[in-house]
Design a protein around this motif. Structure first.
Motif, PDB file in Angstrom:
ATOM      1  N   SER A 135     -12.211  -7.115 -38.613  1.00  0.00           N
ATOM      2  CA  SER A 135     -11.823  -7.457 -39.984  1.00  0.00           C
ATOM      3  C   SER A 135     -10.470  -8.151 -39.986  1.00  0.00           C
ATOM      4  O   SER A 135     -10.291  -9.204 -40.596  1.00  0.00           O
ATOM      5  CB  SER A 135     -11.736  -6.203 -40.847  1.00  0.00           C
ATOM      6  N   ALA A 136      -9.542  -7.543 -39.300  1.00  0.00           N
ATOM      7  CA  ALA A 136      -8.195  -8.113 -39.251  1.00  0.00           C
ATOM      8  C   ALA A 136      -8.235  -9.491 -38.613  1.00  0.00           C
ATOM      9  O   ALA A 136      -7.590 -10.434 -39.055  1.00  0.00           O
ATOM     10  CB  ALA A 136      -7.276  -7.196 -38.464  1.00  0.00           C
ATOM     11  N   GLN A 148     -10.711 -11.569 -38.462  1.00  0.00           N
ATOM     12  CA  GLN A 148     -11.344 -12.528 -39.339  1.00  0.00           C
ATOM     13  C   GLN A 148     -10.421 -12.900 -40.474  1.00  0.00           C
ATOM     14  O   GLN A 148     -10.342 -14.056 -40.865  1.00  0.00           O
ATOM     15  CB  GLN A 148     -12.578 -11.877 -39.938  1.00  0.00           C
ATOM     16  N   LEU A 149      -9.742 -11.904 -40.993  1.00  0.00           N
ATOM     17  CA  LEU A 149      -8.820 -12.156 -42.095  1.00  0.00           C
ATOM     18  C   LEU A 149      -7.804 -13.202 -41.669  1.00  0.00           C
ATOM     19  O   LEU A 149      -7.553 -14.178 -42.370  1.00  0.00           O
ATOM     20  CB  LEU A 149      -8.096 -10.862 -42.465  1.00  0.00           C
TER      21      LEU A 149
END
Lengths: 346, 346
Positions: A51-52, A54-55
């Motif tokens: 997630s991080a 991708q963020l």
DNA sequence: CGCCGGGGTTGACACGTTTCATCTCGGACG
DNA sequence: CGTCCGAGATGAAACGTGTCAACCCCGGCG
């Protein structure tokens, strides 16, 4: 608990940036430090947080396939092609099933947009999703239509010429001398259905009657209903040939008619579409339109990756493959030799 | 370009927190402000960024299904059950296909771990993934085994009693008087294969010979190879009954043997496993072990959600369903009436 | 001896959310 | 009129990365 890059850094006695470099640019870091960091990673059982990642990156590293109906072997074959190309290119493929349900299709697209996936391969349910797809494209998510042509200039498509397929099937039946022909399939919001039907119409030379037996969807269960309907017709007016929008429907029709004493192909000939593996193995081997299924998946994925990797110089393309008629027993030429009909002996 | 919550806030003349509240706790914000924010969202075409959301939340809102072989209708039926429950509970389901490939299975699990998915439903390839799954569980990702029992105490499982299934099939064949019986299936690293084989052995009363014909996987293509092997055997030593680990294999065996002039069920009886829809529609309708496929998917998903939502008070459970033998023509009782064999007339 | 360069490393920032303690403001109540 | 209250809004912090300018150190060169 939640082991992050930070703890790895602390344990290895280096900065966060260095750990990141070990993961992403291993050559930029001294080998002794690298060893130390890798050791810390192993000891802590550290796993990257996507997630991080991708963020930070702004886009994901996986492409999504939205299949029309996973229970249809046609789509799993297309999928195989996509998976092969994806594997070669190091991208992940995750699969979603719309199951011919518009609401589910929309929900999936919503999620995919929120996920900022790398791209979407979709066999859409009907034309109404087009604006939805445009929205994805505007947001920078490439979309490739699969098994569905398109004149749109903002996306690629990979399809098989369904009108041609319908025409080939129709011509085959007309040449066999059938004069009462039925088309079984639906819903007509599916481009595949309307195109195959249109092709069939084109093949008619004028002397034939065409009866349409609409089905709620393209499953074997729907096919059985159609078969029931056909079997119930008096023999004098019952079509002598049925072209089905799809092999699942054809198998359903075949099964139900056989059960009700209508013989295939003696009383009714059947032609399906897709030439799934089960078509050749069915009670009466099924004539069908063969499509390059795996090719379809490969080509679509390649186009998608091309667009995702070089959005600038990408030219949208519309690839169209040709289908091919495979004649089997279900529409074998009628003739005494192939009919072991007891009533004919003497 | 990348419209974020920030731009929405600016446009609506409110703070970032307020926009977030509109999205997540609409009742906490005055209705006039809410309207203004919603308007801004619509105008800008704002779409939430799931990566950021997930990063903040620490976990995703989707569960992953890792299927052993999507081309096998058995798994798509299981999937349907999972999708129904997922839909009811508002969680997304994304599907991955391991395709009976250990490397792919591992890669998928790696990605799922990085994604911090809500949970994983998996039909594992073999026992060697167990440590991999333990790792997922340690990281707080619930795992439920599907179509695979387990004695492990750190996870749930939902399975069908494959040993019983094998025994039921075996007893059926023994009762028909078969004395040379074959088992076709593989690889034996799959629990399904070993269990069904073990069940078959249990059913033998001692007077029978058992021959194992290993296959590379559980596809129709592998079944055809097995069928070829069987058909090539001299009739005197050829098994008179084949129990296949799976319907796809059975269909392959059936197809190839028929093509090579071995009659089913007169020369060889066949029993499959799974009772996929195509089993009833095949050239010779296939006897098979029916499993509650959709139930399997439903139960597994429910267990997974239960564990994901209340990790504390969750008790791991191992659900076992019972299979059921469906007898069709492929193993119909031998008898003159069912054999229209010309050599017998007079 | 001083300067320079470059391989390694660092630390701070940004990505887009959600959350939560804090603040504002207008009305009700004593 | 002062105080209090609560609904509503705010701003900062934190989640775990990747990036990048800045920095450090050491050897080579003038």
């Amino acid at each position: 608990m939640a082991t992050s890059i930070k703890e790895v850094a602390r344990r290895a006695g280096v900065s966060i940036g260095t750990v990141s470099n070990v993961l992403n640019h291993p050559d930029m870091v001294a080998s002794t430090t690298r060893q130390r960091v890798l050791k810390a990673i192993a000891e802590l059982g550290y796993v990257r947080n996507d997630s991080a990642r991708q963020l930070r990156a702004g886009r994901s590293r996986t492409i999504a396939v939205v299949a029309l109906d996973l229970a249809n072997p046609f789509f799993t074959d297309v999928l195989r092609g996509a998976e092969i190309v994806g594997e070669e290119s190091g991208v992940n493929i995750m699969i979603f099933n719309s199951g011919e349900d518009a609401a589910r299709e929309r929900r999936h697209l919503d999620v995919l947009e929120e996920q900022r996936v790398l791209g979407v391969l979709i066999t859409p349910l009907d034309g109404s999703v087009d604006p939805r797809l445009d929205q994805l494209i505007e947001r920078g998510i490439p979309v490739v239509l699969v098994d569905r042509g398109s004149g749109r200039h903002n996306r690629c498509s990979v399809a098989v010429d369904d009108v041609l397929g319908g025409r080939l099937a129709g011509t085959h039946l007309v040449e066999q001398g059938h004069e009462r022909i039925a088309f079984a399939g639906g819903p007509f919001t599916l481009a595949q259905v309307t195109d195959r039907h249109a092709g069939l119409r084109e093949a008619l030379t004028g002397g034939q009657q065409l009866r349409v037996i609409p089905t709620a969807n393209l499953t074997a269960a729907a096919g059985r209903l159609a078969g029931e309907h056909l079997a119930d017709l008096p023999a004098e007016i019952r079509p002598t040939a049925v072209f089905c929008a799809n092999d699942l429907v054809a198998l359903g029709v075949l099964q139900e008619m056989t059960m009700r004493g209508v013989r295939v192909p003696q009383d009714v000939a059947i032609v399906g579409y897709d030439d799934i593996d089960f078509a050749a193995a069915s009670a009466v081997p099924l004539s069908s339109m063969r499509q390059p299924r795996e090719q379809l998946g490969r080509a679509a994925t390649q186009l998608l990756l091309e667009e995702a990797n070089e959005p600038e110089q990408h030219q949208h393309r519309h690839v169209v493959f040709q289908p091919e008629l495979v004649v089997r027993e279900s529409s074998a030429p009628a003739g005494p030799s192939t009919r072991p009909d007891p009533s004919w002996s003497r």
